[in-house]
Scaffold this motif. Structure first.
Motif, PDB file in Angstrom:
ATOM      1  N   ASN A 223       0.962  -1.153   0.177  1.00  0.00           N
ATOM      2  CA  ASN A 223       0.212  -0.209   0.162  1.00  0.00           C
ATOM      3  C   ASN A 223       0.896   1.258   0.187  1.00  0.00           C
ATOM      4  OD1 ASN A 223      -1.956   1.985   0.260  1.00  0.00           O
ATOM      5  ND2 ASN A 223      -2.378   1.549   2.475  1.00  0.00           N
ATOM      6  N   PRO A 224       1.274   1.542  -1.178  1.00  0.00           N
ATOM      7  CA  PRO A 224       2.234   2.881  -1.339  1.00  0.00           C
ATOM      8  C   PRO A 224       1.645   4.228  -0.737  1.00  0.00           C
ATOM      9  CG  PRO A 224       1.424   2.273  -3.590  1.00  0.00           C
ATOM     10  CD  PRO A 224       0.912   1.425  -2.637  1.00  0.00           C
ATOM     11  N   GLY A 225       0.474   4.287  -0.725  1.00  0.00           N
ATOM     12  CA  GLY A 225      -0.071   5.550  -0.176  1.00  0.00           C
ATOM     13  C   GLY A 225       0.222   5.988   1.072  1.00  0.00           C
ATOM     14  N   THR A 226       0.179   4.796   2.034  1.00  0.00           N
ATOM     15  CA  THR A 226       0.651   4.754   3.485  1.00  0.00           C
ATOM     16  C   THR A 226       1.843   4.487   3.725  1.00  0.00           C
ATOM     17  OG1 THR A 226      -1.637   4.651   4.166  1.00  0.00           O
ATOM     18  CG2 THR A 226      -0.040   3.893   5.683  1.00  0.00           C
ATOM     19  N   ASN A 227       2.332   3.326   2.983  1.00  0.00           N
ATOM     20  CA  ASN A 227       3.721   2.812   3.556  1.00  0.00           C
ATOM     21  C   ASN A 227       4.809   3.473   2.883  1.00  0.00           C
ATOM     22  OD1 ASN A 227       2.444   1.214   5.615  1.00  0.00           O
ATOM     23  ND2 ASN A 227       1.866  -0.289   4.101  1.00  0.00           N
ATOM     24  N   HIS A 228       4.918   3.735   1.737  1.00  0.00           N
ATOM     25  CA  HIS A 228       6.109   4.404   1.090  1.00  0.00           C
ATOM     26  C   HIS A 228       5.561   5.290   0.125  1.00  0.00           C
ATOM     27  CE1 HIS A 228       5.211  -0.006   0.317  1.00  0.00           C
ATOM     28  NE2 HIS A 228       5.008   0.317  -1.032  1.00  0.00           N
ATOM     29  N   PRO A 229       5.027   6.312   0.435  1.00  0.00           N
ATOM     30  CA  PRO A 229       4.415   7.384  -0.438  1.00  0.00           C
ATOM     31  C   PRO A 229       5.080   7.916  -1.646  1.00  0.00           C
ATOM     32  CG  PRO A 229       3.717   7.984   1.822  1.00  0.00           C
ATOM     33  CD  PRO A 229       4.826   6.786   1.740  1.00  0.00           C
ATOM     34  N   ARG A 230       6.343   8.073  -1.411  1.00  0.00           N
ATOM     35  CA  ARG A 230       7.318   8.508  -2.508  1.00  0.00           C
ATOM     36  C   ARG A 230       7.190   7.806  -3.688  1.00  0.00           C
ATOM     37  NH1 ARG A 230      12.873  10.213  -1.926  1.00  0.00           N
ATOM     38  NH2 ARG A 230      13.004   8.654  -0.461  1.00  0.00           N
ATOM     39  N   MET A 231       6.951   6.242  -3.648  1.00  0.00           N
ATOM     40  CA  MET A 231       6.519   5.513  -4.689  1.00  0.00           C
ATOM     41  C   MET A 231       5.573   5.938  -5.816  1.00  0.00           C
ATOM     42  SD  MET A 231       5.672   1.547  -4.717  1.00  0.00           S
ATOM     43  CE  MET A 231       6.035   0.428  -6.111  1.00  0.00           C
ATOM     44  N   ARG A 254      -6.423   3.715  -1.662  1.00  0.00           N
ATOM     45  CA  ARG A 254      -6.785   4.728  -2.651  1.00  0.00           C
ATOM     46  C   ARG A 254      -5.317   5.147  -3.441  1.00  0.00           C
ATOM     47  NH1 ARG A 254     -10.694   7.943  -3.011  1.00  0.00           N
ATOM     48  NH2 ARG A 254     -11.498   5.895  -2.675  1.00  0.00           N
ATOM     49  N   GLY A 255      -4.106   4.926  -2.728  1.00  0.00           N
ATOM     50  CA  GLY A 255      -2.744   5.184  -3.311  1.00  0.00           C
ATOM     51  C   GLY A 255      -2.709   4.262  -4.644  1.00  0.00           C
ATOM     52  N   LEU A 256      -3.269   3.042  -4.620  1.00  0.00           N
ATOM     53  CA  LEU A 256      -3.078   2.076  -5.922  1.00  0.00           C
ATOM     54  C   LEU A 256      -4.214   2.592  -7.027  1.00  0.00           C
ATOM     55  CD1 LEU A 256      -2.115  -0.963  -3.866  1.00  0.00           C
ATOM     56  CD2 LEU A 256      -0.762   0.104  -5.410  1.00  0.00           C
ATOM     57  N   PRO A 406      11.212  -6.157  -3.719  1.00  0.00           N
ATOM     58  CA  PRO A 406      10.795  -5.988  -2.368  1.00  0.00           C
ATOM     59  C   PRO A 406      10.769  -4.646  -1.960  1.00  0.00           C
ATOM     60  CG  PRO A 406      12.849  -7.262  -2.766  1.00  0.00           C
ATOM     61  CD  PRO A 406      12.504  -6.436  -3.785  1.00  0.00           C
ATOM     62  N   LEU A 407       9.623  -4.259  -1.438  1.00  0.00           N
ATOM     63  CA  LEU A 407       9.491  -3.163  -0.828  1.00  0.00           C
ATOM     64  C   LEU A 407       9.778  -2.883   0.875  1.00  0.00           C
ATOM     65  CD1 LEU A 407       6.408  -1.984  -2.814  1.00  0.00           C
ATOM     66  CD2 LEU A 407       8.725  -1.037  -2.990  1.00  0.00           C
ATOM     67  N   ARG A 408      10.950  -2.793   1.137  1.00  0.00           N
ATOM     68  CA  ARG A 408      11.521  -2.773   2.672  1.00  0.00           C
ATOM     69  C   ARG A 408      10.725  -1.811   3.189  1.00  0.00           C
ATOM     70  NH1 ARG A 408      14.625  -7.190   3.658  1.00  0.00           N
ATOM     71  NH2 ARG A 408      15.798  -7.960   1.701  1.00  0.00           N
ATOM     72  N   GLY A 409      10.715  -1.707   4.462  1.00  0.00           N
ATOM     73  CA  GLY A 409      10.120  -0.827   5.592  1.00  0.00           C
ATOM     74  C   GLY A 409      10.953   0.344   6.026  1.00  0.00           C
ATOM     75  N   HIS A 410      11.709  -0.146   7.093  1.00  0.00           N
ATOM     76  CA  HIS A 410      12.560   0.851   7.756  1.00  0.00           C
ATOM     77  C   HIS A 410      13.677   1.608   6.489  1.00  0.00           C
ATOM     78  CE1 HIS A 410      11.283   1.609  11.784  1.00  0.00           C
ATOM     79  NE2 HIS A 410      11.488   0.343  12.059  1.00  0.00           N
ATOM     80  N   SER A 411      14.118   2.524   7.018  1.00  0.00           N
ATOM     81  CA  SER A 411      15.170   3.174   5.988  1.00  0.00           C
ATOM     82  C   SER A 411      16.286   2.685   5.842  1.00  0.00           C
ATOM     83  CB  SER A 411      15.290   4.627   6.297  1.00  0.00           C
ATOM     84  OG  SER A 411      15.800   4.691   7.754  1.00  0.00           O
ATOM     85  N   ASN A 412      16.843   1.595   6.844  1.00  0.00           N
ATOM     86  CA  ASN A 412      18.105   0.849   6.799  1.00  0.00           C
ATOM     87  C   ASN A 412      18.052  -0.441   7.110  1.00  0.00           C
ATOM     88  OD1 ASN A 412      20.956   1.099   6.096  1.00  0.00           O
ATOM     89  ND2 ASN A 412      21.605   0.889   8.181  1.00  0.00           N
ATOM     90  N   VAL A 413      16.832  -0.926   6.949  1.00  0.00           N
ATOM     91  CA  VAL A 413      16.476  -2.240   7.398  1.00  0.00           C
ATOM     92  C   VAL A 413      17.454  -3.095   6.511  1.00  0.00           C
ATOM     93  CG1 VAL A 413      14.551  -2.635   6.095  1.00  0.00           C
ATOM     94  CG2 VAL A 413      14.773  -4.190   8.249  1.00  0.00           C
ATOM     95  N   GLN A 414      17.446  -3.009   5.216  1.00  0.00           N
ATOM     96  CA  GLN A 414      18.453  -3.976   4.303  1.00  0.00           C
ATOM     97  C   GLN A 414      19.788  -3.517   4.606  1.00  0.00           C
ATOM     98  OE1 GLN A 414      16.901  -4.578   0.346  1.00  0.00           O
ATOM     99  NE2 GLN A 414      18.785  -3.698  -0.519  1.00  0.00           N
TER     100      GLN A 414
END
Length: 766
Positions: A223-231, A254-256, A406-414
């Motif tokens: 759900n990019p509208g909430t979890n990674h909006p810049r996508m 809605r973001g999709l 894969p759409l990771r969550g936290h900014s440096n989890v990878q």
């Protein structure tokens, strides 16, 4: 038919994602949290080459940044961290832990930034200030007192920088254990386990530039509208140039659907928006393997029809022959899979799956993006394998405009994983650590998050150090997790704000306040920068510029180094030299990890550099040296789903939320205002159960024989556009429905997104 009568805090949201609603939400967050104008202006430094990296999602930065490279939720993340509110020793003196336990998670974090190191005092039931030196001495003494280093657990949040994470794993391994429960274990571990089996690397194969060349983009379970909006800006550009965007998601998000770009003056002035999905299929929760097998079955049928007609066929036979193994076994499995079963478990008609497969077949270059709607399942790793199978059938890995994302969550989890935060270290990593530092490191497998909780429950593990995060709340099964945390001898939390995990009091509980991503980090040689890795393996620098929230804060690398010095008096690592200049830490990272050659030089370049992802070059680091088609047996994820009246529940984040952090009580795109006690249901499912929109209901888990049902009571049922047979409610409130042993056996990921439940009218209050 369900009648939608008025329900407090519930209405239909009719606008697009983004737009004026996003700008209004940003303004509200900033006005409530950030009192100093220069702090607000710091947003202009976010995701810029010389600024700080967004502490929110891991979506990559474009090569050519605009004047502002942040989204609504990124602004909320910065306002949350750079708030003018403070949680001081005076606050703790005025509120006992017993009182604070009854506060909401939102209220706890809403008190603001922690300002002093604090230690719990059992006599007064309060946290009291403690000197840094004494805090480190207590921590070191408690860890030294353990009979076995494997009796300690060391948790890491994905917001931790590469430098802090590298020092952390170095400290812990010199101490003597590989116990690294990590936030990855609860989100994308299925990626880290599944992709190496399929393509030899646990990372996505695409770059941001690949989205400019894709003919089709498939969005599955995110759900990019909430979890990674810049996508959304990337998807918007793809849509405008005619790229087909196909969505598989149980809920209409809605973001999709459509997006109004705040940076586009025409859309803002005209109130226009750009359609995102060209096709939107509402797959049932837990139906991912079925729909992916269905697409592969449709492709095989199309290919055979083409061959019969004397044409070339649609599979990439050259790629399959040269680069893969196991295709014949996959074909046999797909051929044996019945369409009726595919339709049943996917909750989609065959025609829809065939239509999606046709888009895939007609596209020369395809990217498949997926999120935790794929990974947080009992068969999450198999879901990832099937996505890789689908891509490989047409050679859509290792070429421009195509690949797995894969759409990771936290900014440096990878990045944390890349620099050594793993409970299953490779021999190469351990050998390189011993070659770089004069230490001996443990070789045995350590604990992941579920195993760590189990070890604490059974009394084997007695200490927990948390480098950020809110582990107890993020973890499944609070009925097991919370009491276990209270059995610990030592609990240490390195944090920026107070959260519920800090209130689970051990024999010794200590809170160590740290700098945030937005703040100046000054060490012996001057101002420091850290580095992070985004979802597409780009590594870049991050340098905060704000005055720290308190003069008593220390950086995460400095805290880790001081804990190491206090815990290992005879340490062979020169910790003070490393934290004096973070460039020295990067030199050591380069020595241990070959991918980081010329680390300091390359990260100084605007935008940073990309780490090696061999599969992007069609180099397969699997045991066979080939990409592997991997077979998954059946389509059923959980036998309990077969019970009469079963619904499959997924936990979801609201739009005012990032993981366990609640920025506010609204979920704008789903039409929820000021509340979180909601369960989203299909209108037909409500009617079947004699329920109406707005009724108060209880959720009860369905059980195998001998199991005890769990109940979450008093939720308001909201008729929503969600697949029939599927329901959703908020995380982490619904974690009580997920047993500690309900997880993917291959990756250890808790099954947050496929819980068989019954929904019933709430029992009357007595």
């Amino acid at each position: 038919m369900t009648i939608k009568h008025a329900v407090a805090g519930v209405e239909d949201y009719k606008g697009p994602a983004g737009g004026w609603g996003a700008l209004k939400a940003v303004a509200k967050a900033l006005s409530h949290e950030m009192a100093v104008p220069r702090d607000v202006r710091s947003l202009l430094s976010m995701n810029q080459p010389t600024g700080f990296d967004c502490p929110g999602c891991a979506w990559p930065d474009p090569r050519h940044t605009s004047s502002f490279e942040f989204c609504e939720n990124g602004a909320k993340a910065v306002a949350w961290e750079a708030t003018s509110k403070r949680t001081t020793p005076e606050f703790f003196a005025a509120h006992t832990v017993s009182e604070l336990w009854n506060w909401s998670d939102y209220a706890l974090e809403g008190e603001g930034r922690l300002t002093h190191p604090m230690a719990y005092d059992h006599a007064t039931d309060t946290y009291q200030p403690i000197a840094w030196e004494e805090a480190f001495a207590r921590i070191g003494g408690a860890l030294q007192a353990l009979p076995d280093p494997n009796m300690a657990e060391f948790y890491t949040s994905g917001r931790t920088s590469n430098e802090a994470a590298f020092l952390y794993q170095l400290f812990v391994r010199e101490y003597g254990t590989n116990n690294f429960p990590d936030c990855s274990n609860m989100c994308h571990e299925a990626t880290s386990v599944g992709l190496p089996d399929s393509i030899g690397v646990g990372k996505g194969t695409v770059t941001l530039e690949d989205f400019d060349h894709a003919d089709a983009i498939f969005c599955i379970g995110h759900n990019p509208g909430t979890n990674h909006p810049r996508m959304l800006a990337t998807l918007r550009e793809a849509s405008k140039r005619g790229c087909r965007i196909v969505v598989f998601n149980p809920l209409r998000e809605r973001g999709l659907e459509r997006f109004q770009a705040p940076q586009n003056p025409f859309e803002m002035v005209t109130l226009g928006s750009t359609p995102i999905a060209s096709s939107y299929y509402q797959v049932g929760i837990g139906g991912d393997v079925a729909v992916l097998k269905g697409m592969m079955k449709a492709l095989l049928e199309m290919d055979r029809a083409e061959i019969t007609a004397g044409r070339q066929g649609i599979l990439d036979r050259e790629f399959i022959a040269e680069h893969t193994r196991g295709f014949d076994a996959l074909v046999a499995n797909i051929d044996a899979t019945d369409w009726k079963q595919i339709e049943r478990y996917s909750a989609l008609p065959r025609a829809d799956i065939e239509s999606a497969a046709k888009v895939y077949a007609e596209a020369e270059r395809v990217i498949i993006c997926y999120g935790m709607g794929i990974t947080q399942h009992r068969h999450g790793t198999s879901n990832v394998n099937q996505i890789a199978n689908l891509l490989m059938m047409r050679g859509n890995i290792g070429k421009e405009g195509a690949g797995i994302c894969p759409l990771r969550g936290h900014s440096n989890v990878q990045g944390d994983r890349t620099v050594g935060i793993t409970e299953i270290p490779s021999k190469e990593l351990l050998d390189n650590l011993e070659a770089t530092f004069p230490i001996k490191v443990p070789r045995a497998k350590g604990h992941n998050a579920v195993e760590a909780i189990e070890a604490i429950v059974n009394g084997h593990s007695k200490a927990l150090i948390c480098l950020g995060g809110n582990l107890a709340v993020a973890m499944s099964d609070p009925d097991v997790t919370f009491p276990a945390m209270r059995q610990l001898d030592l609990a240490v939390h390195i944090a920026t704000k107070l959260n519920r995990s800090h209130l689970l009091i051990a024999k010794e509980s200590i809170i160590l306040p740290c700098l945030g991503r937005t703040e100046l980090d000054i060490q012996a040689t001057g101002r420091q920068s850290v580095t992070v890795e985004d979802s597409m393996a780009m590594v870049h620098a991050s340098s905060g510029g704000l005055k720290p929230a308190s003069e008593h804060l220390k950086s995460e690398p400095a805290i880790v180094a001081e804990m190491a010095l206090a815990t290992i008096p005879a340490t062979k690592v020169n910790w003070r030299e490393l934290i004096a200049d973070y460039g020295r830490i990067r030199d050591k990272i380069e020595a241990v990890f070959a991918d980081f050659s010329d680390f300091n030089k390359r990260v100084a370049e605007p935008g940073g550099f990309r780490l090696s992802v061999p599969a992007s070059e069609r180099v397969w680091k699997t045991k066979s040296g080939k990409a592997e088609f991997l077979v998954v047996g059946g389509l059923e994820e959980d036998p309990r789903c077969e019970q009469p009246g079963a619904l499959i529940l997924a936990t979801v984040r609201s739009h005012d939320q990032y993981n366990t952090t609640i920025y506010g009580l609204d979920d704008r795109y789903r039409g929820i205002t000021g509340r979180r006690d909601i369960i989203f249901m299909n209108a037909a499912d409500l009617e079947t159960r004699g329920l109406q929109h707005g009724d108060v209901v209880d959720i009860e888990t369905l059980c195998n024989e001998g199991e005890e049902a769990r109940t979450l009571s008093g939720l308001t049922a909201v008729a929503f556009d969600i697949a029939a047979g599927s329901v959703a409610t908020y995380y982490p409130e619904a974690n009580s429905l997920i047993a500690i042993d309900n997880y993917d056996r291959r990756s250890g990921t808790p099954s947050y997104k496929s819980v068989p439940v019954a929904v019933k009218r709430a029992a009357p209050q007595i």
